[in-house]
Motif scaffolding. Structure first.
Motif, PDB file in Angstrom:
ATOM      1  N   UNK A  91       3.894  53.143  81.920  1.00 17.80           N
ATOM      2  CA  UNK A  91       3.715  52.776  83.317  1.00 17.80           C
ATOM      3  C   UNK A  91       2.499  51.863  83.475  1.00 17.80           C
ATOM      4  N   UNK A  92       2.531  51.030  84.506  1.00 17.96           N
ATOM      5  CA  UNK A  92       1.477  50.036  84.727  1.00 17.96           C
ATOM      6  C   UNK A  92       0.122  50.664  85.022  1.00 17.96           C
ATOM      7  N   UNK A  93       0.107  51.914  85.437  1.00 16.77           N
ATOM      8  CA  UNK A  93      -1.168  52.572  85.720  1.00 16.77           C
ATOM      9  C   UNK A  93      -1.551  53.588  84.637  1.00 16.77           C
ATOM     10  N   UNK A  94      -0.978  53.433  83.446  1.00 21.19           N
ATOM     11  CA  UNK A  94      -1.303  54.295  82.300  1.00 21.19           C
ATOM     12  C   UNK A  94      -1.883  53.457  81.170  1.00 21.19           C
ATOM     13  N   UNK A  95      -2.423  54.125  80.176  1.00 21.88           N
ATOM     14  CA  UNK A  95      -2.958  53.453  78.985  1.00 21.88           C
ATOM     15  C   UNK A  95      -2.492  54.204  77.747  1.00 21.88           C
ATOM     16  N   UNK A  96      -2.311  53.447  76.666  1.00 18.14           N
ATOM     17  CA  UNK A  96      -1.986  54.059  75.374  1.00 18.14           C
ATOM     18  C   UNK A  96      -3.252  54.562  74.710  1.00 18.14           C
ATOM     19  N   UNK A  97      -3.167  55.700  74.080  1.00 19.27           N
ATOM     20  CA  UNK A  97      -4.296  56.184  73.279  1.00 19.27           C
ATOM     21  C   UNK A  97      -4.340  55.405  71.972  1.00 19.27           C
ATOM     22  N   UNK A  98      -5.530  55.107  71.486  1.00 21.09           N
ATOM     23  CA  UNK A  98      -5.625  54.418  70.186  1.00 21.09           C
ATOM     24  C   UNK A  98      -4.922  55.236  69.098  1.00 21.09           C
ATOM     25  N   UNK A  99      -4.169  54.571  68.274  1.00 21.93           N
ATOM     26  CA  UNK A  99      -3.489  55.227  67.163  1.00 21.93           C
ATOM     27  C   UNK A  99      -2.137  55.822  67.498  1.00 21.93           C
ATOM     28  N   UNK A 100      -1.787  55.877  68.788  1.00 20.87           N
ATOM     29  CA  UNK A 100      -0.525  56.521  69.137  1.00 20.87           C
ATOM     30  C   UNK A 100       0.669  55.763  68.570  1.00 20.87           C
ATOM     31  N   UNK A 101       0.687  54.462  68.674  1.00 17.02           N
ATOM     32  CA  UNK A 101       1.835  53.685  68.199  1.00 17.02           C
ATOM     33  C   UNK A 101       2.021  53.877  66.702  1.00 17.02           C
ATOM     34  N   UNK A 102       0.926  53.814  65.933  1.00 18.34           N
ATOM     35  CA  UNK A 102       1.031  54.041  64.483  1.00 18.34           C
ATOM     36  C   UNK A 102       1.632  55.413  64.196  1.00 18.34           C
ATOM     37  N   UNK A 103       1.140  56.417  64.882  1.00 19.08           N
ATOM     38  CA  UNK A 103       1.638  57.786  64.667  1.00 19.08           C
ATOM     39  C   UNK A 103       3.100  57.907  65.093  1.00 19.08           C
ATOM     40  N   UNK A 104       3.425  57.343  66.242  1.00 23.28           N
ATOM     41  CA  UNK A 104       4.798  57.416  66.729  1.00 23.28           C
ATOM     42  C   UNK A 104       5.785  56.753  65.788  1.00 23.28           C
ATOM     43  N   UNK A 105       5.417  55.581  65.281  1.00 19.00           N
ATOM     44  CA  UNK A 105       6.302  54.878  64.347  1.00 19.00           C
ATOM     45  C   UNK A 105       6.471  55.682  63.063  1.00 19.00           C
ATOM     46  N   UNK A 106       5.390  56.269  62.561  1.00 19.23           N
ATOM     47  CA  UNK A 106       5.494  57.104  61.349  1.00 19.23           C
ATOM     48  C   UNK A 106       6.454  58.270  61.572  1.00 19.23           C
ATOM     49  N   UNK A 107       6.344  58.919  62.717  1.00 22.69           N
ATOM     50  CA  UNK A 107       7.227  60.057  63.016  1.00 22.69           C
ATOM     51  C   UNK A 107       8.674  59.589  63.113  1.00 22.69           C
ATOM     52  N   UNK A 108       8.914  58.518  63.846  1.00 24.09           N
ATOM     53  CA  UNK A 108      10.284  58.033  64.013  1.00 24.09           C
ATOM     54  C   UNK A 108      10.888  57.565  62.699  1.00 24.09           C
ATOM     55  N   UNK A 109      10.086  56.908  61.875  1.00 18.57           N
ATOM     56  CA  UNK A 109      10.594  56.437  60.573  1.00 18.57           C
ATOM     57  C   UNK A 109      10.829  57.575  59.589  1.00 18.57           C
ATOM     58  N   UNK A 110      10.131  58.698  59.763  1.00 20.60           N
ATOM     59  CA  UNK A 110      10.217  59.772  58.780  1.00 20.60           C
ATOM     60  C   UNK A 110      11.533  60.551  58.850  1.00 20.60           C
ATOM     61  N   UNK A 111      12.225  60.481  59.975  1.00 19.22           N
ATOM     62  CA  UNK A 111      13.442  61.276  60.131  1.00 19.22           C
ATOM     63  C   UNK A 111      14.469  60.511  60.959  1.00 19.22           C
ATOM     64  N   UNK A 112      15.137  59.540  60.325  1.00 17.80           N
ATOM     65  CA  UNK A 112      16.100  58.723  61.066  1.00 17.80           C
ATOM     66  C   UNK A 112      17.241  59.555  61.624  1.00 17.80           C
TER      67      UNK A 112
END
Length: 112
Positions: A91-112
Motif C-alpha cells: 500500500x502507498x502508506x506502508x513501507x517494506x522492512x529491509x531484507x523482507x524481499x530477500x527472505x520472501x524470495x528465498x521462502x518462495x523459491x524453496x518450495x515451489x
C-alpha cells in the motif's frame, strides 16, 4: 529482449501522495536488480499525488494511470503491467522492512 524480474512490487495509490515517497524509497533501497516497482495512480484528484507520480515516471519507475476504479482494480492493473515471477502488493502508506524481499524470495523459491 525483455528484462526478467523475480519480484514485482505493486503500489496502488489514490490521493496518498504525501506517503508515497517513503513507500517507494523502501523499495528502491533494495539492492537487487531483479525487483521491479510498479505504481498505479487510481484516478487521484489531489495535486500532490499527481506531482509525485510525475517524479516517479521521470525517474524511470513504471507508473500506470487509470480512472478511479478502486483498490482491487488498481492492484490488478499493476499485476497486468508486471513482469515478475512473484507479486507483492504494497500500500502507498506502508513501507517494506529491509531484507523482507530477500527472505520472501528465498521462502518462495524453496518450495515451489
Amino acid at each position: 529482449m525483455t528484462k526478467s524480474y523475480k519480484m514485482s512490487i505493486v503500489i496502488p495509490c489514490f490521493n496518498h501522495g504525501e506517503f508515497l515517497p517513503e513507500a517507494v524509497a523502501s523499495v528502491t533501497q533494495i539492492a537487487r536488480d531483479d525487483v521491479e516497482l510498479i505504481v498505479v495512480d487510481d484516478g487521484s484528484t489531489d495535486e500532490r499525488t499527481g506531482r509525485e507520480m510525475d517524479k516517479l515516471a521521470a525517474q524511470g519507475i513504471k507508473v500506470v494511470r487509470q480512472g478511479n476504479k478502486g483498490l482491487a482494480a488498481a492492484r490488478n492493473a499493476g499485476v497486468l503491467a508486471s513482469q515478475g515471477e512473484y507479486i507483492f502488493p504494497l500500500d502507498a502508506d506502508d513501507r517494506l522492512r529491509p531484507g523482507w524481499i530477500d527472505r520472501g524470495i528465498r521462502i518462495l523459491d524453496s518450495d515451489p
